[in-house]
Design an enzyme around this catalytic site. Structure first.
Site, PDB file in Angstrom:
ATOM      1  N   ASP A   1       0.830  -1.208   0.000  1.00 36.83           N
ATOM      2  CA  ASP A   1       0.000   0.000   0.000  1.00 36.83           C
ATOM      3  C   ASP A   1       0.862   1.255   0.000  1.00 36.83           C
ATOM      4  O   ASP A   1       1.742   1.419   0.845  1.00 36.83           O
ATOM      5  CB  ASP A   1      -0.905   0.000   1.231  1.00 36.83           C
ATOM      6  CG  ASP A   1      -1.767   1.256   1.306  1.00 36.83           C
ATOM      7  OD1 ASP A   1      -2.788   1.308   0.586  1.00 36.83           O
ATOM      8  OD2 ASP A   1      -1.406   2.182   2.055  1.00 36.83           O
TER       9      ASP A   1
ATOM     10  N   TYR B   1       2.958  10.411  -0.841  1.00 32.42           N
ATOM     11  CA  TYR B   1       4.079  10.018   0.009  1.00 32.42           C
ATOM     12  C   TYR B   1       5.388  10.433  -0.662  1.00 32.42           C
ATOM     13  O   TYR B   1       5.833   9.820  -1.635  1.00 32.42           O
ATOM     14  CB  TYR B   1       4.095   8.508   0.258  1.00 32.42           C
ATOM     15  CG  TYR B   1       2.900   7.970   1.013  1.00 32.42           C
ATOM     16  CD1 TYR B   1       2.053   8.799   1.733  1.00 32.42           C
ATOM     17  CD2 TYR B   1       2.611   6.612   1.003  1.00 32.42           C
ATOM     18  CE1 TYR B   1       0.957   8.302   2.426  1.00 32.42           C
ATOM     19  CE2 TYR B   1       1.523   6.092   1.693  1.00 32.42           C
ATOM     20  CZ  TYR B   1       0.698   6.948   2.401  1.00 32.42           C
ATOM     21  OH  TYR B   1      -0.392   6.444   3.080  1.00 32.42           O
TER      22      TYR B   1
ATOM     23  N   SER C   1     -10.118   6.185   2.227  1.00 37.80           N
ATOM     24  CA  SER C   1      -9.452   6.251   3.522  1.00 37.80           C
ATOM     25  C   SER C   1     -10.030   7.396   4.345  1.00 37.80           C
ATOM     26  O   SER C   1     -10.087   8.535   3.872  1.00 37.80           O
ATOM     27  CB  SER C   1      -7.939   6.470   3.339  1.00 37.80           C
ATOM     28  OG  SER C   1      -7.287   6.563   4.589  1.00 37.80           O
TER      29      SER C   1
ATOM     30  N   GLN D   1      -9.878   2.439   4.620  1.00 42.13           N
ATOM     31  CA  GLN D   1      -8.573   2.443   5.287  1.00 42.13           C
ATOM     32  C   GLN D   1      -8.554   3.472   6.424  1.00 42.13           C
ATOM     33  O   GLN D   1      -8.210   4.623   6.229  1.00 42.13           O
ATOM     34  CB  GLN D   1      -7.441   2.737   4.297  1.00 42.13           C
ATOM     35  CG  GLN D   1      -6.073   2.584   4.934  1.00 42.13           C
ATOM     36  CD  GLN D   1      -4.922   2.709   3.950  1.00 42.13           C
ATOM     37  OE1 GLN D   1      -3.879   3.237   4.296  1.00 42.13           O
ATOM     38  NE2 GLN D   1      -5.096   2.226   2.727  1.00 42.13           N
TER      39      GLN D   1
ATOM     40  N   TRP E   1      -4.505   1.336   8.948  1.00 39.25           N
ATOM     41  CA  TRP E   1      -3.156   1.898   9.034  1.00 39.25           C
ATOM     42  C   TRP E   1      -2.795   2.181  10.491  1.00 39.25           C
ATOM     43  O   TRP E   1      -3.655   2.344  11.338  1.00 39.25           O
ATOM     44  CB  TRP E   1      -3.002   3.141   8.165  1.00 39.25           C
ATOM     45  CG  TRP E   1      -3.839   4.347   8.473  1.00 39.25           C
ATOM     46  CD1 TRP E   1      -5.106   4.606   8.019  1.00 39.25           C
ATOM     47  CD2 TRP E   1      -3.469   5.498   9.251  1.00 39.25           C
ATOM     48  NE1 TRP E   1      -5.543   5.831   8.473  1.00 39.25           N
ATOM     49  CE2 TRP E   1      -4.562   6.406   9.221  1.00 39.25           C
ATOM     50  CE3 TRP E   1      -2.315   5.858   9.967  1.00 39.25           C
ATOM     51  CZ2 TRP E   1      -4.529   7.633   9.884  1.00 39.25           C
ATOM     52  CZ3 TRP E   1      -2.288   7.090  10.620  1.00 39.25           C
ATOM     53  CH2 TRP E   1      -3.386   7.956  10.573  1.00 39.25           C
TER      54      TRP E   1
ATOM     55  N   PRO F   1      -1.486   0.156  12.846  1.00 38.13           N
ATOM     56  CA  PRO F   1      -1.948  -0.803  13.854  1.00 38.13           C
ATOM     57  C   PRO F   1      -1.000  -0.911  15.052  1.00 38.13           C
ATOM     58  O   PRO F   1      -1.405  -1.397  16.107  1.00 38.13           O
ATOM     59  CB  PRO F   1      -2.030  -2.122  13.081  1.00 38.13           C
ATOM     60  CG  PRO F   1      -1.015  -1.976  11.992  1.00 38.13           C
ATOM     61  CD  PRO F   1      -1.098  -0.527  11.591  1.00 38.13           C
ATOM     62  N   LEU F   2       0.233  -0.463  14.873  1.00 38.34           N
ATOM     63  CA  LEU F   2       1.187  -0.423  15.983  1.00 38.34           C
ATOM     64  C   LEU F   2       1.353   0.996  16.518  1.00 38.34           C
ATOM     65  O   LEU F   2       2.302   1.283  17.247  1.00 38.34           O
ATOM     66  CB  LEU F   2       2.544  -0.989  15.548  1.00 38.34           C
ATOM     67  CG  LEU F   2       2.563  -2.483  15.199  1.00 38.34           C
ATOM     68  CD1 LEU F   2       3.942  -2.903  14.719  1.00 38.34           C
ATOM     69  CD2 LEU F   2       2.138  -3.326  16.400  1.00 38.34           C
TER      70      LEU F   2
ATOM     71  N   ARG G   1      11.700   5.948  14.973  1.00 36.20           N
ATOM     72  CA  ARG G   1      10.957   6.749  13.995  1.00 36.20           C
ATOM     73  C   ARG G   1      10.734   8.178  14.490  1.00 36.20           C
ATOM     74  O   ARG G   1      10.866   9.143  13.739  1.00 36.20           O
ATOM     75  CB  ARG G   1       9.613   6.078  13.700  1.00 36.20           C
ATOM     76  CG  ARG G   1       8.695   6.891  12.807  1.00 36.20           C
ATOM     77  CD  ARG G   1       7.397   6.171  12.548  1.00 36.20           C
ATOM     78  NE  ARG G   1       7.612   4.947  11.789  1.00 36.20           N
ATOM     79  CZ  ARG G   1       6.624   4.234  11.245  1.00 36.20           C
ATOM     80  NH1 ARG G   1       5.373   4.610  11.394  1.00 36.20           N
ATOM     81  NH2 ARG G   1       6.885   3.138  10.570  1.00 36.20           N
TER      82      ARG G   1
ATOM     83  N   GLY H   1       4.435  -0.681   8.724  1.00 37.21           N
ATOM     84  CA  GLY H   1       5.625  -0.075   8.158  1.00 37.21           C
ATOM     85  C   GLY H   1       6.857  -0.794   8.688  1.00 37.21           C
ATOM     86  O   GLY H   1       6.798  -1.505   9.691  1.00 37.21           O
TER      87      GLY H   1
END
Length: 333
Positions: free
Chosen positions: A49, A54, A151, A174, A202, A204-205, A225, A281
């Site tokens: 995805d 981006y 989304s 989404q 998107w 999920p963590l 990150r 990701g």
């Protein structure tokens, strides 16, 4: 890896998918992007995805170079349209002209004749929804996309599109969804399920917060990150002391269940049958394999109850407007 049907389509997507929002749009180098992508194939991930916005095409270009080396029928490719693609404010949105222009640009960067899933990145309240729907339908009629999705649309916006074109218009939604952001459960999940629309979620963590590496009262790890200016623009959604404290309460629950915290967090979102895939990701191949290992993991009722107790009132629950989303629908005339 397990696979689930994507809405009313004939696509079978991997429960864990690979996204490219903050990483492959400039957060990491091409060599790492390739290593993560190849790791995804190795792990059985078949769903990738991205979005035109981006890195203003950088992510699509990176994947075009990498994915084009694989047989086109070996992966399911999704991209999106809506965001601003240049300094010209007019080069954004969901007008028919923009959709027609941006799908061609995306296909060129992705080095493919079609995408499997073309998504409205947000709802455009400045364009009549009839115009947007017809423009997306034309993309499918031209063979440039097999299926359509959206989304972070509100229930009103979703229903308006369905009223115009029927429930088969879209196969996917989404939204942001995680243990810490449970908002779409309130309305979006049920409305979509009733119309054959799957969720591909998107963050999920929670942008890495649910790995447990960020600790209350401590500095952000230098290699994380949130320490990277190219990848930390949305940390305010999920980063706060109460959140970090709640996450630390989850750690012993995961350990007691014999799994890592990220595995438990991914299994938690996948417990919902409304989901087709959790978009993850990664900046290193080992992260891809670790995330993929969550596919097929089932959490017991006791573990789920313990999670709820540990989280308390920290998660975002109930309807919530997503970042960069707007309410309302514009109709012709």
């Amino acid at each position: 890896m397990r696979y689930r049907k994507l809405g009313s389509s004939d696509l079978e997507v991997s429960e864990i998918s690979l996204g490219s929002w903050l990483t492959f749009s400039g957060g990491i180098e091409q060599e790492q992007t390739q290593a993560c992508t190849e790791a995804a194939f190795d792990a059985g991930i078949n769903f990738f995805d991205t979005a035109n916005v981006y890195g203003r095409g950088a992510s699509e270009t990176a994947w075009g170079d990498i994915l084009s080396a694989h047989p086109r029928d070996s992966y399911i490719l999704a991209t999106k349209v809506m965001g601003q693609m240049s300094d010209d404010p007019a080069e954004s949105g969901l007008s028919p002209a923009q959709i027609a222009k941006q799908i061609d640009a995306s296909l060129s960067r992705l080095q493919t004749d079609y995408v499997d899933l073309y998504q409205a990145h947000r709802f455009d309240t400045s364009v009549p929804i009839e115009d947007t729907v017809e423009a997306f339908q034309k993309v499918v009629e031209q063979g440039k996309a097999r299926y359509l999705g959206f989304s972070e649309w509100t229930p009103e916006q979703i229903q308006s599109a369905i009223d115009i074109a029927g429930p088969d218009l879209f196969v996917s939604s989404q939204p942001q969804y995680s243990m810490l952001w449970q908002a779409p459960e309130a309305e979006v999940f049920g409305l979509c399920a009733a119309n054959g629309i799957s969720q591909i979620v998107w963050s999920p963590l929670a942008q890495g917060v649910l790995t447990g590496k960020y600790r209350p009262g401590q500095d952000i790890p230098a290699d994380s990150r949130f320490a990277n200016d190219s990848m930390n623009m949305a940390k305010d959604l999920v980063l706060s002391e109460p959140v970090l404290e709640a996450v630390q309460r989850l750690v012993p629950i995961a350990e007691g269940a014999g799994m890592s915290l990220p595995t438990m967090a991914l299994a938690w979102v996948l417990r919902r049958s409304e989901l087709a895939s959790a978009i993850t990701g990664a900046s290193r191949p080992e992260q891809v394999h670790a995330n993929a290992a969550a596919s097929g993991v089932e959490l017991s009722a006791d573990v789920l109850s313990s999670i709820d107790e540990a989280l308390g009132d920290v998660p975002v629950r109930g309807p919530r407007l997503a970042p960069n989303a707007r309410e309302g629908v514009l109709h012709r005339g």
